[in-house]
Design a protein around this motif. Structure first.
Motif, PDB file in Angstrom:
ATOM      1  N   ARG A 246      -6.517  22.878  11.171  1.00  0.00           N
ATOM      2  CA  ARG A 246      -7.271  22.179  12.227  1.00  0.00           C
ATOM      3  C   ARG A 246      -8.048  21.001  11.645  1.00  0.00           C
ATOM      4  NH1 ARG A 246      -8.508  23.122  17.256  1.00  0.00           N
ATOM      5  NH2 ARG A 246      -7.823  25.291  17.292  1.00  0.00           N
ATOM      6  N   GLN A 247      -8.671  21.221  10.476  1.00  0.00           N
ATOM      7  CA  GLN A 247      -9.449  20.145   9.839  1.00  0.00           C
ATOM      8  C   GLN A 247      -8.560  18.987   9.389  1.00  0.00           C
ATOM      9  OE1 GLN A 247     -12.849  20.253   9.724  1.00  0.00           O
ATOM     10  NE2 GLN A 247     -12.676  22.207  10.793  1.00  0.00           N
ATOM     11  N   ALA A 248      -7.286  19.281   9.119  1.00  0.00           N
ATOM     12  CA  ALA A 248      -6.364  18.251   8.601  1.00  0.00           C
ATOM     13  C   ALA A 248      -5.877  17.298   9.687  1.00  0.00           C
ATOM     14  CB  ALA A 248      -5.166  18.928   7.937  1.00  0.00           C
ATOM     15  N   ILE A 249      -6.003  17.727  10.969  1.00  0.00           N
ATOM     16  CA  ILE A 249      -5.558  16.880  12.088  1.00  0.00           C
ATOM     17  C   ILE A 249      -6.810  16.254  12.710  1.00  0.00           C
ATOM     18  CG2 ILE A 249      -4.316  16.818  14.284  1.00  0.00           C
ATOM     19  CD1 ILE A 249      -2.813  19.358  13.352  1.00  0.00           C
ATOM     20  N   VAL A 250      -6.988  14.951  12.461  1.00  0.00           N
ATOM     21  CA  VAL A 250      -8.232  14.257  12.826  1.00  0.00           C
ATOM     22  C   VAL A 250      -8.055  13.516  14.149  1.00  0.00           C
ATOM     23  CG1 VAL A 250      -9.948  12.559  12.079  1.00  0.00           C
ATOM     24  CG2 VAL A 250      -8.761  13.969  10.367  1.00  0.00           C
ATOM     25  N   LEU A 251      -8.970  13.769  15.083  1.00  0.00           N
ATOM     26  CA  LEU A 251      -8.964  13.085  16.381  1.00  0.00           C
ATOM     27  C   LEU A 251     -10.053  12.021  16.425  1.00  0.00           C
ATOM     28  CD1 LEU A 251      -8.501  16.017  18.949  1.00  0.00           C
ATOM     29  CD2 LEU A 251      -6.759  14.687  17.786  1.00  0.00           C
ATOM     30  N   SER A 252      -9.761  10.904  17.106  1.00  0.00           N
ATOM     31  CA  SER A 252     -10.773   9.867  17.314  1.00  0.00           C
ATOM     32  C   SER A 252     -10.771   9.463  18.778  1.00  0.00           C
ATOM     33  CB  SER A 252     -10.491   8.654  16.422  1.00  0.00           C
ATOM     34  OG  SER A 252      -9.333   7.987  16.878  1.00  0.00           O
ATOM     35  N   ASP A 253     -11.770   8.661  19.171  1.00  0.00           N
ATOM     36  CA  ASP A 253     -11.875   8.249  20.573  1.00  0.00           C
ATOM     37  C   ASP A 253     -11.012   7.032  20.894  1.00  0.00           C
ATOM     38  OD1 ASP A 253     -13.698  10.274  21.179  1.00  0.00           O
ATOM     39  OD2 ASP A 253     -15.378   9.087  20.409  1.00  0.00           O
ATOM     40  N   SER A 254     -10.593   6.306  19.859  1.00  0.00           N
ATOM     41  CA  SER A 254      -9.784   5.099  20.102  1.00  0.00           C
ATOM     42  C   SER A 254      -8.376   5.279  19.567  1.00  0.00           C
ATOM     43  CB  SER A 254     -10.450   3.878  19.448  1.00  0.00           C
ATOM     44  OG  SER A 254     -10.730   4.146  18.096  1.00  0.00           O
ATOM     45  N   ARG A 255      -7.426   4.627  20.238  1.00  0.00           N
ATOM     46  CA  ARG A 255      -6.013   4.742  19.867  1.00  0.00           C
ATOM     47  C   ARG A 255      -5.753   4.111  18.488  1.00  0.00           C
ATOM     48  NH1 ARG A 255      -1.214   5.601  22.549  1.00  0.00           N
ATOM     49  NH2 ARG A 255      -2.173   5.511  24.600  1.00  0.00           N
ATOM     50  N   ILE A 256      -4.964   4.796  17.694  1.00  0.00           N
ATOM     51  CA  ILE A 256      -4.553   4.315  16.380  1.00  0.00           C
ATOM     52  C   ILE A 256      -3.056   4.007  16.428  1.00  0.00           C
ATOM     53  CG2 ILE A 256      -4.328   4.946  13.924  1.00  0.00           C
ATOM     54  CD1 ILE A 256      -7.229   4.737  14.740  1.00  0.00           C
ATOM     55  N   VAL A 257      -2.667   2.893  15.846  1.00  0.00           N
ATOM     56  CA  VAL A 257      -1.238   2.575  15.763  1.00  0.00           C
ATOM     57  C   VAL A 257      -0.694   3.196  14.480  1.00  0.00           C
ATOM     58  CG1 VAL A 257       0.495   0.742  15.614  1.00  0.00           C
ATOM     59  CG2 VAL A 257      -1.552   0.426  17.030  1.00  0.00           C
ATOM     60  N   ALA A 258       0.312   4.039  14.603  1.00  0.00           N
ATOM     61  CA  ALA A 258       0.879   4.721  13.435  1.00  0.00           C
ATOM     62  C   ALA A 258       1.560   3.711  12.509  1.00  0.00           C
ATOM     63  CB  ALA A 258       1.889   5.768  13.885  1.00  0.00           C
ATOM     64  N   GLN A 259       1.434   3.950  11.194  1.00  0.00           N
ATOM     65  CA  GLN A 259       2.121   3.110  10.199  1.00  0.00           C
ATOM     66  C   GLN A 259       3.629   3.288  10.313  1.00  0.00           C
ATOM     67  OE1 GLN A 259       0.604   4.178   6.266  1.00  0.00           O
ATOM     68  NE2 GLN A 259       0.528   2.027   5.749  1.00  0.00           N
ATOM     69  N   LYS A 260       4.380   2.234   9.969  1.00  0.00           N
ATOM     70  CA  LYS A 260       5.838   2.388   9.978  1.00  0.00           C
ATOM     71  C   LYS A 260       6.252   3.327   8.843  1.00  0.00           C
ATOM     72  CE  LYS A 260       6.567  -1.912   7.395  1.00  0.00           C
ATOM     73  NZ  LYS A 260       7.244  -3.207   7.354  1.00  0.00           N
ATOM     74  N   LEU A 261       7.409   3.941   8.985  1.00  0.00           N
ATOM     75  CA  LEU A 261       7.869   4.946   8.019  1.00  0.00           C
ATOM     76  C   LEU A 261       8.397   4.305   6.734  1.00  0.00           C
ATOM     77  CD1 LEU A 261       8.418   7.901   7.338  1.00  0.00           C
ATOM     78  CD2 LEU A 261      10.560   7.735   8.580  1.00  0.00           C
ATOM     79  N   ILE A 262       9.242   3.285   6.867  1.00  0.00           N
ATOM     80  CA  ILE A 262       9.765   2.588   5.685  1.00  0.00           C
ATOM     81  C   ILE A 262       8.829   1.421   5.386  1.00  0.00           C
ATOM     82  CG2 ILE A 262      11.757   1.450   4.627  1.00  0.00           C
ATOM     83  CD1 ILE A 262      12.347   4.330   5.496  1.00  0.00           C
ATOM     84  N   LEU A 263       8.114   1.494   4.265  1.00  0.00           N
ATOM     85  CA  LEU A 263       7.100   0.491   3.946  1.00  0.00           C
ATOM     86  C   LEU A 263       7.665  -0.693   3.165  1.00  0.00           C
ATOM     87  CD1 LEU A 263       4.323   3.029   2.893  1.00  0.00           C
ATOM     88  CD2 LEU A 263       4.512   1.837   5.088  1.00  0.00           C
ATOM     89  N   ASP A 264       8.691  -0.445   2.361  1.00  0.00           N
ATOM     90  CA  ASP A 264       9.283  -1.525   1.567  1.00  0.00           C
ATOM     91  C   ASP A 264      10.557  -1.001   0.902  1.00  0.00           C
ATOM     92  OD1 ASP A 264       9.593  -3.997   0.398  1.00  0.00           O
ATOM     93  OD2 ASP A 264       7.856  -3.852  -0.948  1.00  0.00           O
ATOM     94  N   ILE A 265      11.425  -1.918   0.505  1.00  0.00           N
ATOM     95  CA  ILE A 265      12.600  -1.570  -0.297  1.00  0.00           C
ATOM     96  C   ILE A 265      12.623  -2.492  -1.510  1.00  0.00           C
ATOM     97  CG2 ILE A 265      15.134  -1.455  -0.376  1.00  0.00           C
ATOM     98  CD1 ILE A 265      15.112  -0.781   2.608  1.00  0.00           C
ATOM     99  N   VAL A 266      12.617  -1.898  -2.694  1.00  0.00           N
ATOM    100  CA  VAL A 266      12.590  -2.671  -3.944  1.00  0.00           C
ATOM    101  C   VAL A 266      13.931  -2.506  -4.636  1.00  0.00           C
ATOM    102  CG1 VAL A 266      11.472  -2.933  -6.204  1.00  0.00           C
ATOM    103  CG2 VAL A 266      10.098  -2.343  -4.193  1.00  0.00           C
ATOM    104  N   SER A 267      14.602  -3.614  -4.934  1.00  0.00           N
ATOM    105  CA  SER A 267      15.902  -3.520  -5.613  1.00  0.00           C
ATOM    106  C   SER A 267      16.091  -4.712  -6.539  1.00  0.00           C
ATOM    107  CB  SER A 267      17.028  -3.446  -4.583  1.00  0.00           C
ATOM    108  OG  SER A 267      17.053  -4.597  -3.784  1.00  0.00           O
TER     109      SER A 267
END
Length: 322
Positions: A301-322
């Motif tokens: 329960r403590q690990a799932i944090v609620l707030s009063d304002s909407r948060i935009v989730a980060q994208k899953l793939i952050l970068d590709i290095v090659s």
């Protein structure tokens, strides 16, 4: 193998009756040549020096040294006679690399080491600021993998699988990334990816009937629900804390000698950015009723944090290095 908040792939696969990751060198080579895929555990003679160096890093406070992390990872990767390598570098609260800057440095260093050794290397940086997919545990994660190979897995998890597979295919076949992505989508849709998993399970001694009917896999004796105690938006899910809560439920190891309960775990029903009303189910819990699970549930329960304002989730793939 898993330890602490981390889950071990080998532990999860052992939820399948008879499945063995301890193959001889001959069996390993046969699997690669005959079916093209194999999952095995590291043996004592794969880069034995790495264990000694890691012990030294532990007592000299250099476990966090990025050059030494790169050397440790790549020593094992380069010990195998591969021509190409795709690395999934996790970033965030559930990963060893907590921020994108350090993860990029690690990725660039590993790609450079690979190229100096004559290998093609790509590193995909993926977000672990919330758990990947929905299931956390052992048998439940096998079920999620089966669903994904049947082409109806969770959207985020499936997109990462497609990205990693397409990068590997492009490296090995000379296809463009676009062509590789189409090919990967095709084998998921037509059932060939799922059929290949069945082949691998059979070759490694696993009971294929448990894959064809996953109700035969180990299951928890009790199912409970974690409900929201207020309205709001999910602003953060602490991966490491979720992993530790799952460990306390019996899904992981607190010490190397701990025995894993293959059936317990949890399913995250809501994710970062979701709007929540009081009483909404945040997670389904798969429990052993003979244990006192109250501390684990409170940690979750403590690990799932609620707030009063909407948060935009980060994208899953952050970068590709090659």
């Amino acid at each position: 193998r898993g330890l602490g908040h981390t889950g071990g792939t080998i532990d999860k696969l052992e939820a399948i009756k008879g499945f063995s990751c301890e193959l001889t060198t001959r069996q390993f080579i046969d699997a690669v040549n005959k079916i093209g895929v194999v999952i095995v555990g590291q043996t004592g003679n794969l880069v034995p020096a790495d264990k000694k160096i890691y012990a030294l890093r532990d007592v000299t406070a250099t476990v966090d040294s990025i050059p030494l992390i790169a050397a440790s990872i790549m020593s094992k990767k380069l010990a195998v006679a591969n021509k190409g390598l795709v690395l999934d570098v996790k970033v965030g609260s559930g990963a060893f690399m907590k921020n994108l800057e350090d993860a990029r440095e690690l990725a660039r260093l590993m790609v450079k080491i690979g190229k100096q050794a004559g290998r093609k290397v790509t590193a995909v940086l993926s977000n672990m600021d919330e758990p990947l997919g929905e299931m956390i545990g052992n048998a439940v994660e096998v079920i999620e993998a089966i669903d994904t190979l049947r082409n109806h897995g969770p959207e985020g998890f499936t997109s990462l699988i497609k990205t990693l597979a397409a990068e590997a295919l492009a490296l090995g076949s000379g296809l463009s990334r676009n062509e590789a992505e189409k090919k990967v989508a095709e084998v998921l849709a037509n059932g060939r990816a799922y059929a290949k998993f069945l082949e691998m399970v059979k070759f490694q001694g696993g009971d294929v009937s448990m894959i064809e009917d996953y109700s035969k896999l180990p299951a928890a004796k009790q199912i409970d629900k974690l409900k929201a105690d207020r309205d709001g938006y999910i602003s953060h899910i602490n991966c490491e804390e979720i992993g530790l809560a799952a460990m306390m439920l019996g899904a992981g190891r607190e010490t190397k000698d701990s025995v894993i309960d293959m059936g317990v775990g949890l399913k995250l029903v809501k994710h970062v950015g979701d709007k929540i009303a009081k009483g909404d189910v945040l997670a389904e819990l798969y429990l052993n009723p003979n244990l006192d699970n109250s501390r684990a549930i409170n940690r979750l329960r403590q690990a799932i944090v609620l707030s009063d304002s909407r948060i935009v989730a980060q994208k899953l793939i952050l970068d590709i290095v090659s």
